[in-house]
Design an enzyme around this catalytic site. Structure first.
Site, PDB file in Angstrom:
ATOM      1  N   ASP A  78       0.891  -1.136   0.000  1.00  0.00           N
ATOM      2  CA  ASP A  78       0.000   0.000   0.000  1.00  0.00           C
ATOM      3  C   ASP A  78       0.943   1.202   0.000  1.00  0.00           C
ATOM      4  OD1 ASP A  78      -3.166   0.575   1.661  1.00  0.00           O
ATOM      5  OD2 ASP A  78      -2.033   1.803   0.243  1.00  0.00           O
TER       6      ASP A  78
HETATM    7  C1  GLC Z   1      -4.162   4.293  -0.087  1.00  0.00           C
HETATM    8  C2  GLC Z   1      -5.088   3.115   0.070  1.00  0.00           C
HETATM    9  C3  GLC Z   1      -5.020   2.142  -1.078  1.00  0.00           C
HETATM   10  C4  GLC Z   1      -4.807   2.910  -2.351  1.00  0.00           C
HETATM   11  C5  GLC Z   1      -3.413   3.501  -2.279  1.00  0.00           C
HETATM   12  C6  GLC Z   1      -3.107   4.396  -3.493  1.00  0.00           C
HETATM   13  O1  GLC Z   1      -3.519   4.574   1.124  1.00  0.00           O
HETATM   14  O2  GLC Z   1      -4.992   2.386   1.295  1.00  0.00           O
HETATM   15  O3  GLC Z   1      -6.260   1.409  -1.098  1.00  0.00           O
HETATM   16  O4  GLC Z   1      -4.929   2.059  -3.483  1.00  0.00           O
HETATM   17  O5  GLC Z   1      -3.185   4.253  -1.098  1.00  0.00           O
HETATM   18  O6  GLC Z   1      -3.905   5.517  -3.490  1.00  0.00           O
END
Ligand code: GLC
Length: 737
Positions: free
Chosen positions: A267
Site C-alpha cells: 500500500d
Molecule cells: C491508499 C489506500 C489504497 C490505495 C493507495 C493508493 O492509502 O490504502 O487502497 O490504493 O493508497 O492511493
C-alpha cells in the site's frame, strides 16, 4: 550497361545482406510467439543490477520505470475499485487538473455485493477494466475484499460485506472482467485491514482458524479461481510483522500455498524495512514517504527501502541476487500480461454500455428494509406534492472517501433522478448539511442547522409524502479512509430531523445512502426504509426507478445491522477487541463475525445478513438433495422451486446455509455455502438448482493445519435471509474408510 547492372545488383545484394537480421537476433522477449516464461528469462538475462533495482520501486506517485533500454514500458497504477481515479501530479497527492481524466463512476462494492449477482460483477469489472485500459493504466488498485467486522470501519463501502463466501463469489468475476482487458486487478488489502483506526501500525491478533475461515478465503479465491495478477499488502501488522513484507502471509501462504505468480505491491507507504521487503515477499514498493524531487541527494526514490539500500545489501552479499530475480520475473510477467501484450484490447470510455452496467448494479443493489402498508412504490401520479429532504439527495458522493474518490463525467443525484421521473411534483429542502469532503479535520457545517430544519419541516408539513434522503457520506470519520466513524448513529442531526419530520408528516420514508449499518432509533415511527449505497454516476436514475416501482428492488444486505453497536461481535469484548490498545487489537470474536455471531449468540439484529424485501412475494417449494449420503469429495445437487406469488415481476436470491449437527469443535450455527438469484415473472415459478461441494462444509483444524469434514449429519437450509429459513434438508457425510 552490363557493368552498371552488375554494380546495381552488387549494391542491392550488399544492402540486403547487411540489413538483414536473422531471427536469432530479435530479442526473444519481443517475440509474441514465445511463451511468456521464455520471454521473461530472456529479458531478465539482459538486465543489469541497476535496472532490476529500479523496477522494484516507484519512480512517481503512481508508476514504476520498467526498463527503457530494453523497451519494457513503465507500469502505471491507478485507483480504485469503483472506477479510474483522476490524474495526480508526478510526485505528490495533488490532483493534476487534467481535463481528460474523468470516468464512469460505478456503485461502491457494498452495492455490488448486495446484488448477489456474480454475472453482474463480471460486467462491472469489465467496464472498469475497459476504462482503465483507455486511460492507459496497467494496474487498477482494486477490488478491496476485507471482511466487514465493525460498522464503524471507514472503508467498508469499498468492500463486499461480512461473509467470506459471498465476497469470494463476487470477487472472482470482477477480477476476470478487469483482466480480460490486459489490465491487472490488484486485490487489497492483504490482509486483516478491517478497521481504519490505527491502520498504519496496529498488530492484529487473530486465531489461525479465524484467519483461514473468515479473513483469507476471498483472497484465496481471487488468486486460485480469479487468477489475479497483483495483490496489495495492508498497512497493519500480523504476527508483529508489517503485512506488506510478511513471511507467513506472502511467502508461505500467498506465493507457496496458493501458487500466486503475480506481483505483491505495498500500500502507499506500507514498506518499513529493506531486509524484510526483500526477504518477505514484497515485489514493488510504492508511496514510501518522499517528496521525490527535493528530498535526498539525487532523488528520494533512490532512498526507497527497495532502492539504493537494497542494492547495497545485494552488493554486500547480505541478500542473494536470486531473491531480486524472483521479483523481476514477477514484474516482467505483469508487463507481458499487460503493457507488453500487443493483443490486448484498446479499452473504451464512458460508453452507453458502461452507463447501463453502472445503473443496473445500482438498481439491483438497493435493499428495501421496511415497507409498511406498501408505502413503496411511490407510483408516478400517486401524490401531487413529494417533499425530497436531505443533503444526500444532492451531495456528490463520488468525491471524498479517500483513494476511491472519482471525477465522473456524469453524476446524476437522487434529486435529479426523482425530478426527471416525477417532474414538478418534487420539491426539495436540504434539511441538514455536512460541509465539504476532507481528510484531516471535520469542517463545521457552513449552514445554520436550525434554519435548514425549519425550512424542511415547513415543506414536509404541506407535502403529501416525504422522502428523507440521508445517511453517511465520504467526509472524514464517515465512510472514509484513514479513520473510523466515531459513533453508530446518523451524523449531522439527522435522527432529530427524522423524528421532527415524522411528527409533521407521518407519511415519511427514510432512504439511507451509506456503506455501513447505522443506528435506527426512529425505525418504529417511519413506514418505510430503503438501504441505498454510494451508487455512482447513474445513482439518481436507479434510485428513482426503484422508488417509483419501475424497478422491483432485489438487493440483499451483505452485512448485518445490529440494533446497537455493542451487540456486534467486534464491540462485545471492549477496546482490546476494537479498536485495540497499545498497538494491539485482538479479534476475540474469532470465527463468529456478522450473522455467525448473531445466530450463535442468539442476539437479534435489527436487520439480518441476506435480508431484503421486494414489491412482490416469493414462496419456496420443497428443497431436495440428489442423495442421502455423501463422501467429502462429493458435490450435493440441490433443487427447489421458487414461486412469485405477487403481481410484480421480481428477482429473489435464494441463500443456502449449512449447519453441522454434532461438530467436535465449536462451529457457527450456520454458514453461507451457496446462493442463486432467480428472476420470476408474477404468478410464475422458477426452478432453482445449485451444486455445493461437500468439501465446503469443512472447518479449519488448527492443530492439523488443514480443512476437515467430519462424519456427521449436515442440514442444508434454503433461506430468504440468514434469519428466514424457508426449507431444509438433512444429509449425511461419511468419510470412506
Ligand atoms: C491508499 C489506500 C489504497 C490505495 C493507495 C493508493 O492509502 O490504502 O487502497 O490504493 O493508497 O492511493
Amino acid at each position: 550497361m552490363i557493368e552498371e547492372m552488375r554494380k546495381l545488383l552488387l549494391s542491392l545484394v550488399t544492402f540486403f545482406t547487411a540489413a538483414s537480421v536473422s531471427a536469432d537476433d530479435i530479442p526473444l522477449y519481443l517475440d509474441d510467439n514465445a511463451d511468456i516464461e521464455a520471454r521473461i528469462e530472456d529479458a531478465l538475462s539482459r538486465m543489469t543490477l541497476n535496472e532490476k533495482i529500479a523496477m522494484c520501486h516507484a519512480q512517481s506517485k503512481f508508476s514504476t520505470p520498467g526498463c527503457p533500454r530494453l523497451g519494457i514500458p513503465e507500469i502505471w497504477f491507478s485507483d480504485g475499485p469503483h472506477g479510474v481515479r483522476m490524474e495526480f501530479d508526478w510526485d505528490d497527492w495533488t490532483h493534476a487538473g487534467w481535463t481528460n481524466d474523468s470516468c464512469t463512476a460505478m456503485p461502491a462494492l457494498t452495492c455490488l455485493a448486495a446484488t448477489f449477482n456474480p454475472a453482474l460483477s463480471f460486467e462491472y469489472g469489465k467496464a472498469v477494466g475497459e476504462e482503465a485500459r483507455f486511460r492507459k493504466k496497467d494496474v487498477i488498485l482494486g477490488p478491496g475484499v476485507n471482511i466487514y467486522r465493525t460498522p464503524l470501519s471507514g472503508r467498508n463501502f469499498e468492500y463486499m460485506g461480512e461473509d467470506p463466501y459471498l465476497t469470494s463469489e463476487m470477487v472472482v468475476p470482477y477480477i476476470k472482467g478487469v483482466q480480460l482487458n490486459g489490465v491487472a486487478a490488484c486485490m487489497k488489502h492483504f490482509v486483516l485491514n478491517n478497521q481504519e483506526k490505527y491502520r498504519d501500525h496496529v498488530n492484529v491478533n487473530v486465531s489461525e482458524r479465524a484467519l483461514n475461515e473468515i479473513y483469507l478465503p476471498a483472497f484465496k479465491a481471487g488468486v486460485e479461481k480469479g487468477g489475479v495478477w497483483a495483490v496489495m499488502g495492508s498497512y497493519n501488522k500480523f504476527k508483529n510483522q508489517f503485512c506488506s513484507h510478511n513471511d507467513t502471509l506472502i511467502n508461505q501462504i500467498l506465493k507457496k500455498e496458493w501458487g500466486f505468480d503475480g506481483v505483491m505491491i505495498t500500500d502507499w507507504g506500507s514498506a518499513h524495512d529493506t531486509y524484510q521487503s526483500a526477504m518477505y515477499g514484497l515485489d514493488i514498493e510504492m508511496g514510501s514517504w518522499t517528496n521525490g524531487l527535493t528530498w535526498g541527494v539525487s532523488s528520494a526514490y533512490d532512498n526507497y527501502y527497495m532502492a539504493e539500500p537494497l542494492k547495497r545489501k545485494i552488493r554486500d552479499g547480505e541478500i542473494p541476487e536470486s531473491v531480486l530475480d524472483d521479483k523481476i520475473r514477477r514484474i516482467l510477467r505483469l508487463s507481458f500480461r499487460t503493457n507488453m501484450n500487443r493483443f490486448r484490447p484498446y479499452g473504451s470510455f464512458q460508453t452507453e454500455e458502461h452507463a447501463q452496467v453502472a445503473q443496473k448494479v445500482a438498481e439491483e443493489g438497493i435493499v428495501l428494509l421496511k415497507n409498511k402498508d406498501n408505502f413503496f412504490p411511490v407510483a408516478p401520479g400517486r401524490y401531487k406534492k413529494i417533499a425530497v429532504i436531505g443533503e444526500n439527495a444532492v451531495k456528490r458522493l463520488t468525491q471524498g472517501g479517500g483513494s476511491s474518490e472519482l471525477k465522473p463525467k456524469v453524476e446524476i443525484s437522487p434529486l435529479q433522478g426523482l425530478r426527471d421521473l416525477y417532474g414538478d411534483a418534487v420539491e426539495f429542502s436540504l434539511g441538514y448539511a455536512s460541509g465539504e469532503p476532507n481528510y484531516s479535520y471535520e469542517l463545521p457545517s457552513p449552514y445554520n442547522a436550525d434554519s435548514l430544519r425549519t425550512a424542511a419541516l415547513e415543506l414536509a408539513a404541506r407535502a403529501d409524502v416525504v422522502l428523507f434522503i440521508g445517511g453517511l457520506n465520504k467526509n472524514f470519520t464517515q465512510d472514509c479512509e484513514g479513520d473510523d466513524r466515531r459513533f453508530y448513529h446518523l451524523p449531522f442531526g439527522q435522527d432529530e430531523l427524522i423524528n421532527d419530520l415524522v411528527k409533521v408528516n407521518p407519511n415519511t420514508a427514510v432512504v439511507l445512502l451509506s456503506g455501513n449499518a447505522v443506528e435506527m432509533s426512529w425505525l418504529e415511527d417511519v413506514p418505510a426504509v430503503m438501504q441505498s449505497w454510494y451508487l455512482g454516476s447513474y445513482g439518481g436514475c436507479a434510485l428513482a426507478n426503484v422508488i417509483s416501482g419501475k424497478v422491483n428492488p432485489s438487493g440483499k444486505l451483505p452485512f448485518s445491522y445490529p440494533v446497537k453497536l455493542e451487540d456486534g461481535s467486534a464491540h462485545y469484548f471492549g477496546e482490546e477487541s476494537y479498536p485495540g490498545v497499545d498497538g494491539q487489537v485482538y479479534y476475540k470474536d474469532d470465527i463468529l463475525v456478522g450473522y455467525r455471531w448473531f445466530d450463535t449468540k442468539k442476539i437479534k439484529p435489527l436487520f439480518p445478513f441476506g435480508y431484503g424485501l421486494s414489491y412482490t412475494g416469493f414462496d419456496y417449494g420443497k428443497l431436495s438433495a440428489d442423495k442421502r449420503e455423501y463422501a467429502p469429495a462429493d458435490t450435493v445437487k440441490l433443487s427447489m422451486e421458487v414461486a412469485n406469488v405477487g403481481k410484480t415481476d421480481g428477482a429473489e436470491t435464494v441463500q443456502f446455509y449449512v449447519s453441522q449437527k454434532n461438530p467436535s469443535i465449536m462451529r457457527p450455527a450456520k454458514e453461507l455455502k451457496g446462493f442463486k438469484k432467480v428472476f420470476v415473472k408474477a404468478g410464475e415459478k422458477a426452478n432453482v438448482e445449485i451444486e455445493i461441494p461437500v468439501a465446503s462444509f469443512a472447518f479449519y483444524d488448527e492443530a492439523e493445519r488443514k480443512w476437515v469434514v467430519e462424519d456427521d449429519t449436515f442440514t442444508i437450509h434454503a433461506a430468504a435471509s440468514s434469519a428466514d429459513i424457508r426449507e431444509s434438508v438433512n444429509i449425511k457425510v461419511k468419510n470412506k474408510k
